[in-house]
Design an enzyme around this catalytic site. Structure first.
Site, PDB file in Angstrom:
ATOM      1  N   CYS A   1       0.844  -1.198   0.000  1.00  0.00           N
ATOM      2  CA  CYS A   1       0.000   0.000   0.000  1.00  0.00           C
ATOM      3  C   CYS A   1       0.876   1.243   0.000  1.00  0.00           C
ATOM      4  CB  CYS A   1      -0.937   0.002   1.200  1.00  0.00           C
ATOM      5  SG  CYS A   1      -2.063   1.431   1.226  1.00  0.00           S
TER       6      CYS A   1
ATOM      7  N   CYS B   1      -0.632   4.115   2.049  1.00  0.00           N
ATOM      8  CA  CYS B   1      -0.518   3.900   3.490  1.00  0.00           C
ATOM      9  C   CYS B   1       0.904   4.147   3.993  1.00  0.00           C
ATOM     10  CB  CYS B   1      -0.910   2.466   3.851  1.00  0.00           C
ATOM     11  SG  CYS B   1      -2.487   1.909   3.205  1.00  0.00           S
ATOM     12  N   ASP B   2       1.886   3.640   3.257  1.00  0.00           N
ATOM     13  CA  ASP B   2       3.255   3.579   3.779  1.00  0.00           C
ATOM     14  C   ASP B   2       4.274   4.439   3.042  1.00  0.00           C
ATOM     15  OD1 ASP B   2       2.304   1.633   5.572  1.00  0.00           O
ATOM     16  OD2 ASP B   2       2.669   0.029   4.135  1.00  0.00           O
TER      17      ASP B   2
END
Length: 351
Positions: free
Chosen positions: A149, A152-153
């Site tokens: 992701c 996300c990261d």
């Protein structure tokens, strides 16, 4: 072995990510007595879903310093229990959505000898599992330079100003590579063929970005590092099979997700990739009394906060359904009572 009789639950939730627990919190505060089946390694991940595979979560509101994915799931669980949610650490493997009440079977009680759990309203919040290649070294460096992701990261300090590689050839790969250019020194897209599967507009956008280089006919076959973080990957030419080390600080899978819907056995409508379909602007599925929330019905955003939002929607939709169900039952009972009263007062027929 004797059948185990389970009490009927008016409100059940399958899934233990942000969508499931948000639904549970709202349902419990509405005194609906929800039971939440959090699963045991359902979809290949621990209770809590994809968040449990994430380290720092920096984009969930309320945590200015960030929070570990596992800690966030623990807090969601604690909040659900605080308001009275019953949490069952078992996986639901089969359901009968045609029955009323709805019937659910647990993994270790899926047979004719066992009495199923039942509910009047059901929220499916089982999520979608990111596809991974499980290359050599992946177990060691997952979440230590490897992720599925980018949104996300990708902003994490370990990736900033560093070269990164994205695996995939579709729209997701192009989108995630483009997103990562905000933070990376350069982004490489490893495509196993000699052309993108992505739409022409997304392919053009990625190919024309000066911070993106496409590695055609390329497989990533191994992740290597210094024991604490990823430092490079091993690339293999799809035509010659020749391999070479390639220095990167991060590897991102962008090869799709698998919605966790197999246990439904086709009882709910899905799109061509298996995501549950809901009535626009709601969480209603094609079967009355069954609702869908989170990534299992969201192939686009796939974020913890959007999942939580749909969990709230599902709880409110289900609460309204149960209110309607109760009203219908009262109306039916009143009509039957009226009919019986009329019949009792009708004069006897003449002989």
């Amino acid at each position: 072995m004797a059948a185990r009789a389970e009490p009927s639950r008016c409100f059940a939730i399958i899934g233990s990510g942000p969508a499931g627990h948000t639904a549970a919190i709202y349902a419990a505060r509405a005194n609906l007595g929800p039971v939440l089946f959090e699963g045991m390694m359902a979809g290949g991940v621990a209770p809590g879903g994809q968040l449990t595979t994430t380290t720092d979560v920096e984009n969930f509101p309320g945590f200015p310093g960030g929070i570990m994915g596992g800690e966030l799931t623990d807090r969601l669980r604690e909040q659900s229990e605080r308001f009275g949610t019953t949490i069952v650490t078992e996986t639901v493997t089969r359901v009968d959505l045609s029955a009323r009440p709805i019937r659910l079977w647990r993994e270790d009680a899926d047979g004719d000898a066992h009495t199923p759990d039942t509910c009047d309203a059901l929220i499916v919040a089982t999520g979608a599992t990111a596809k991974r290649l499980h290359i050599k070294g992946e177990a060691e460096y997952w979440q230590r330079g490897m992720s599925a992701c980018a949104v996300c990261d990708g902003a994490a300090p370990i990736f900033r100003g560093k070269p990164l590689v994205v695996i995939g050839g579709g729209d997701s790969a192009c989108e995630e590579a483009t997103f990562l250019t905000k933070y990376a020194s350069h982004v490489y897209i490893a495509v196993r063929r000699d052309a993108f599967r992505a739409s022409s507009i997304m392919a053009k956008r990625a190919s024309s970005n000066p911070k993106i280089t496409v590695l055609w006919n390329t497989h990533v076959v191994e992740a290597k590092g210094d024991g604490s973080a990823l430092t490079h990957v091993v690339l293999q030419d799809a035509k010659t099979q020749a391999t070479r080390d390639f220095p990167v600080a991060g590897l991102f899978y962008a090869i799709g997700h698998t919605p966790n819907t197999a246990f439904l056995q086709g009882q709910l409508d899905t799109d061509e990739t298996g995501y549950l379909l809901v009535k626009p602007g709601s969480t209603l599925t094609n079967i009355r009394g069954v609702f869908a929330a989170g990534d299992v019905q969201d192939k686009h955003y796939r974020q913890a906060i959007t999942a939580a939002g749909t969990g709230c929607m599902a709880a409110l939709d289900a609460e309204k359904y149960l209110e309607d169900l109760a009203a219908e039952a009262q109306e039916k009972a009143a009509a039957e009572a009226h009919k019986a009263a009329v019949e009792d007062h009708e004069p006897a027929g003449k002989l």
